[in-house]
Write a protein that holds these residues in place. Structure first.
Motif, short mmCIF file in Angstrom:
data_model
loop_
_atom_site.label_atom_id
_atom_site.label_comp_id
_atom_site.label_asym_id
_atom_site.label_seq_id
_atom_site.Cartn_x
_atom_site.Cartn_y
_atom_site.Cartn_z
N ALA A 159 -5.47 38.19 -45.71
CA ALA A 159 -5.47 36.73 -45.62
C ALA A 159 -6.78 36.23 -45.02
O ALA A 159 -7.35 35.23 -45.46
N ALA A 160 -7.29 36.92 -44.01
CA ALA A 160 -8.54 36.52 -43.37
C ALA A 160 -9.71 36.64 -44.35
O ALA A 160 -10.58 35.78 -44.41
N GLU B 238 -9.47 36.41 -47.53
CA GLU B 238 -9.25 35.33 -48.51
C GLU B 238 -9.88 34.03 -48.02
O GLU B 238 -10.50 33.31 -48.77
N ILE B 239 -9.73 33.75 -46.73
CA ILE B 239 -10.28 32.52 -46.16
C ILE B 239 -11.80 32.59 -46.13
O ILE B 239 -12.49 31.62 -46.36
N ALA B 240 -12.32 33.80 -45.88
CA ALA B 240 -13.75 33.98 -45.74
C ALA B 240 -14.49 33.91 -47.08
O ALA B 240 -15.70 33.70 -47.10
N THR C 219 -2.50 40.28 -42.51
CA THR C 219 -3.43 39.46 -41.72
C THR C 219 -4.86 39.64 -42.19
O THR C 219 -5.60 38.67 -42.37
N ARG C 220 -5.25 40.88 -42.41
CA ARG C 220 -6.65 41.14 -42.78
C ARG C 220 -6.98 40.63 -44.18
O ARG C 220 -8.06 40.10 -44.41
#
Ligand code: SF4
Ligand code: SF4
Length: 87
Positions: A81-82, A84-86, A78-79
């Protein structure tokens, strides 16, 4: 006390799934998209290229990070992936 710092959990493999990797990986010449399992990640979630010069530089440099790796694999997925989005 040092346990709180932690270290990489062998068999976690989240950092070989969640992030995108732009450098070529044997079997993935264009690198890998975020969220896709690296073809070099074996069934035990260990890198088949560990110690192999063909292992991408970015993988060699990636090190355990308590903020990113969290307490378990799901947190790490989760972290990362987050992040990556940021970025
Ligand atoms: S996400 Fe962290 S704990 Fe999991 S394999 Fe990668 S470095 Fe190790
Ligand atoms: S090459 Fe190895 S360390 Fe790099 S993403 Fe693939 S399995 Fe992970």
């Amino acid at each position: 006390m040092f346990d709180a710092i932690g270290k990489c959990r062998p068999g976690c493999g989240a950092c070989c799934i969640a992030p995108s990797i732009s450098s070529p990986i044997p079997g993935m010449p264009d690198g890998k998209p975020a969220g896709v399992r690296c073809v070099q990640l074996d069934d035990a979630n260990l890198c088949r290229l560990f110690g192999d010069p063909r292992r991408p530089e970015v993988c060699r440099r990636f090190d355990y990070d308590a903020d990113l790796c969290g307490a378990n694999r799901d947190q790490a997925l989760t972290r990362i992936a987050a992040l990556e989005i940021a970025t």
